[in-house]
Structures are given as C-alpha cells and as structure tokens.
Design an enzyme around this catalytic site. Structure first.
Site, mmCIF file in Angstrom:
data_model
loop_
_atom_site.group_PDB
_atom_site.id
_atom_site.type_symbol
_atom_site.label_atom_id
_atom_site.label_comp_id
_atom_site.label_asym_id
_atom_site.label_seq_id
_atom_site.Cartn_x
_atom_site.Cartn_y
_atom_site.Cartn_z
ATOM 1 N N GLY A 138 59.088 -111.988 20.312
ATOM 2 C CA GLY A 138 57.640 -111.514 19.735
ATOM 3 C C GLY A 138 57.710 -109.970 19.503
ATOM 4 N N ASN A 139 56.595 -109.688 19.497
ATOM 5 C CA ASN A 139 56.123 -107.995 19.300
ATOM 6 C C ASN A 139 55.057 -107.628 20.193
ATOM 7 O OD1 ASN A 139 54.037 -108.213 17.500
ATOM 8 N ND2 ASN A 139 55.357 -109.379 16.189
ATOM 9 N N ARG A 140 54.794 -106.630 20.020
ATOM 10 C CA ARG A 140 53.647 -105.937 21.023
ATOM 11 C C ARG A 140 52.130 -106.016 20.443
ATOM 12 N NH1 ARG A 140 54.032 -101.345 24.329
ATOM 13 N NH2 ARG A 140 55.242 -100.123 22.833
ATOM 14 N N SER A 141 52.177 -106.355 19.178
ATOM 15 C CA SER A 141 50.756 -106.361 18.544
ATOM 16 C C SER A 141 49.676 -106.994 19.235
ATOM 17 C CB SER A 141 50.773 -106.846 16.984
ATOM 18 O OG SER A 141 49.780 -106.746 16.473
ATOM 19 N N ALA A 165 51.831 -108.318 12.833
ATOM 20 C CA ALA A 165 53.383 -107.898 13.127
ATOM 21 C C ALA A 165 53.952 -109.100 12.593
ATOM 22 C CB ALA A 165 53.456 -107.075 14.069
#
Ligand code: CTP
Length: 402
Positions: free
Chosen positions: A208-211, A275
């Site tokens: 995943g990502n931090r958005s 993102a």
C-alpha cells in the site's frame, strides 16, 4: 460586519427533525437564520421549535405581516437559501417556478446561491420526473447535494437519506465563502479519485501507500459546493463521507480503474488524486504466507498495473473532457512534473513535493499546477481546499473555453 443572512427552507419530510441540528450549527456559528417551513413540514416539527431555535418569527404563508411584503423581502435579503430536507414535491415546484407558499415565493425572489438537500425514498429520487427536476435546478445554478445512502424512514434502506447536518453545514459554509457568484460547475459531472490503492499479497497483507485521501476528498467537497454532480472513487480512505457526493469505494488499482472508467463515461472532468500502485504482486496466496525455519524468505514478483490517468487522457470518453493528474515527487520536482505531464498526456498536472513529513496525511499542501498549454500556477502552502479550488478554477476555465 453584519451576520450573513441565511434562509433555511424546510419541506415536509421526516428528516425535518435533522434540520433543527443544521439550524443550531448555523446560528451558533454566527449566521442570522430565518426558517421558512412549508405547511406540511409543520406536521413533523412545529413552528415554536423553529422560532425558538432561530430567534425569528416563523410563517409558512404569504398572508402574515403582509405590510412587510415577506414573500419578496426574505428572499431578496438572503446571502444563502438552503432547503433541507427538500422533498420531491418541493423540488418539482422549484423547478417549475410555482409559488403557492412563503418558501416557494422565497425561492423565486432569491438572487443568492441556493442549496437543496433532497431527502425521499429511493424510488421517488430515481423517478425520471425528480431526476429531470434536479437536472433543471442544477442547470440554472442551484447546488443540489446528492442524498446519502442508508436507512430510510421504514425498515428499508437505499439512496435518499438526508446527509448529516454537519455535512450539509459544511456545504453551506463553502457556498457562503465563495460569495454571491454563480456556481461555475453547475450542471457538470466530475469524477475524483482519492486515497491509496492496496494490492493484496495474501489474506492479511497488502502493498500500500501512505495517501490519506484528504486532497481527493477536498476536491470532491469543493466541487459539490460549486454545483457539480460529483462521483468520488475512494480507495481505502478512513475519512468521513463528504455530503452530497456519490461515493464508490474500491480497494485495488484494477478496481479503481473500472470505477473511474465507468463514471468517466459522461463526465466533464476527471481528477486523479488517488495514489495508484504502479505494481501488484504477480500472484495472490490464498492462505497466509508462513515463515519456515531454514527456508529462504519468499521473493515477491510484481507485475505492472494499468495507468488509469494515461488511459483516460489518451482516450477521453467525451470531447472536451478535462483530465487532471497529480504527481508526488521527492526530487527535481518541477522538471519531473513537466516530463510527467507530457508522458501522461493530461490537461493539468498538480505537482507537489512529498517526503516523510510532507503532504501525506496533513491538511495542508503546497503545489504548482502545470498545464498542457505551458502555463504554471503556483499555489502557496495552505489548506487542501484552497488547492482544490485552484484546480476547479483551472478546470472551469477549460470547460467554458475561457
Ligand atoms: N496514476 C494512475 N495509474 C497508475 C499510477 C498513477 O492513474 N497506475 C495516476 C495518479 O492518480 C496520479 C498520476 O498518475 O494522478 C501520477 O502518479 P505518480 O505515481 O506520481 O506517477 P507515475 O506515473 O507512477 O510515475 P513514477 O512513479 O515513476 O514517478
């Protein structure tokens, strides 16, 4: 400075009780609010409640205090008229210019922004008559917030609930903050993607990502306040639902692509603030991946995800559709942004610098909006709503060919 003058119209639906909460929010935050209920609204909440909470006399008819010409004066003097709940009947009357009580007269004489927050059963909302009335009101510049989905009056549930009073209040504040200007996205459909995709490895893990989704949610909320019908495709965001937008929740990049392409079919603008993971694991383990003593750690093989922004830009669903991308860069921010704008082929690219402490999860942002025609619009550090409004200014200019 004089307090902003708000008219709260209340029509006859069970959700009228929620308008009491909206009225409190308005008065407690310094708005001089006059309530104009319809006669049927008083079956649900009585005139003394509205009078006590607003501090103003309450009338449904044009026949009280006739010497003050209230049917003209109340609308003319307003900075904002908000109708919550707006029933199917009230929307029909407003769309056709009928004026048989104080609220409908007020709607005809008001020259300020008007917000309708409809609430009714799903069948009534979806009926072509209601949908055409809503489209007419939007085309004429009214802000009609999409009803929420959830439990309705009976045991059934579906689309048609009045959004939370807090959420309607947020729309009112945004509309008031814009001043007496016509909502420049009225009659437009815009699609916004938000949040960050998650690509599953096994039933408990994902890449995943931090958005956080804050920028995309700010874009959706500001577009709704400027009159647009908004589809928000949200990937894994924990933020509260913004009022008046159609929310489609997705998990992975592939799901996000499907939802964006579907909504983009009749959209005037597509803004890709999500993102989106560029890669996903080549295979998904149906059972949890276990560590075993003496075995090498597993290698994760990745495959490319579709590039949704590039796809929408290369083949817009309708002529004149404005496509906006976001670029999060850590180095050579502007040079990378310009190259990315060309590579993706979008009309506008919002470039911002990211890092451990910047942008992700914060409520503020600083950016430059690069346009395909070579113009560059810097947006100073400030709330994500300000950046969102700059993006919509640039989109609106392109939609009207300005
Ligand atoms: N985007 C997309 N589909 C992807 C990846 C990104 O639609 N598979 C969109 C994002 O929503 C954003 C823009 O493309 O609007 C830029 O994303 P970014 O990750 O910064 O650019 P990339 O093309 O992935 O370039 P790189 O990661 O190499 O910097």
């Amino acid at each position: 400075m004089d307090k902003p003058k708000v008219v709260l119209g209340v029509s006859g639906g069970i959700a009228a009780y929620k308008a009491c909460e909206l009225l409190r929010r308005l008065t407690e935050s310094g708005h001089d609010t006059t309530v104009v209920p319809t006669a049927s609204a008083l079956h649900f909440v009585g005139a003394p409640t509205w009078a006590a909470l607003s501090g103003h006399p309450v009338s449904t008819e044009v026949w009280s205090d006739v010497h003050e010409v209230p049917h003209v004066r109340i609308g003319q003097g307003a900075d904002l008229v908000v109708v919550a709940p707006a029933t199917a009947d009230l929307l029909a009357k407003a769309a056709h210019g009928l004026a048989d009580d104080l609220l409908t007269n007020t709607l005809l004489t008001a020259r300020c922004p008007v917000v309708f927050a409809p609430a009714m059963h799903t069948e009534m909302w979806e009926h072509p008559a209601t949908q055409e009335n809503v489209a007419t009101l939007r085309r004429r510049g009214a802000v009609v917030v999409e009803p929420a989905v959830g439990r309705l009056t009976g045991a059934d549930s579906g689309k048609g609930r009045l959004p939370d009073p807090d959420a309607i209040f947020a729309v009112c504040r945004r509309v008031l903050a814009r001043g007496p200007v016509a909502p420049d996205l009225a009659g437009r459909h815009v699609v916004v993607s938000a949040g960050g995709t998650r690509e599953p490895l096994d039933p408990v893990r994902y890449l995943g990502n931090r958005s956080s989704g804050k920028q995309g949610y700010a874009l959706a909320a500001t577009a709704a306040a400027r009159g647009a019908r908004v589809t928000l495709v949200a990937a894994n965001s924990a933020l509260p639902d913004p009022a008046g937008v159609d929310l489609v929740r997705v998990g992975t990049a592939v799901q996000l692509r499907e939802a964006v392409l579907k909504a983009a079919a009749d959209a005037d603008a597509v803004v890709m603030a999500a993102a989106v993971a560029d890669f996903r694991p080549a295979s998904y383990a149906t059972g949890k991946i276990k560590k075993r003593d003496g075995e090498e750690p597993p290698t994760v093989v990745l495959v490319r995800n579709p590039d949704v922004l590039a796809e929408v830009s290369a083949d817009p669903a309708r002529p004149g559709q404005v496509v906006v991308g976001f670029a999060a860069e850590t180095d050579d921010v502007l040079a990378n942004g310009r190259a990315k704008l060309r590579r993706k082929g979008c009309d506008l690219l919002v470039v911002n610098e990211v890092g451990e402490t910047r942008t992700f999860g914060s409520s503020a942002n600083e950016a430059v909006v690069l346009a395909a025609d070579g113009t560059e619009t810097p947006v100073p550090y400030g709330p994500k709503e300000d950046l969102a409004d700059t993006v919509w200014d640039l989109v609106a200019e392109r939609l009207t060919g300005g």
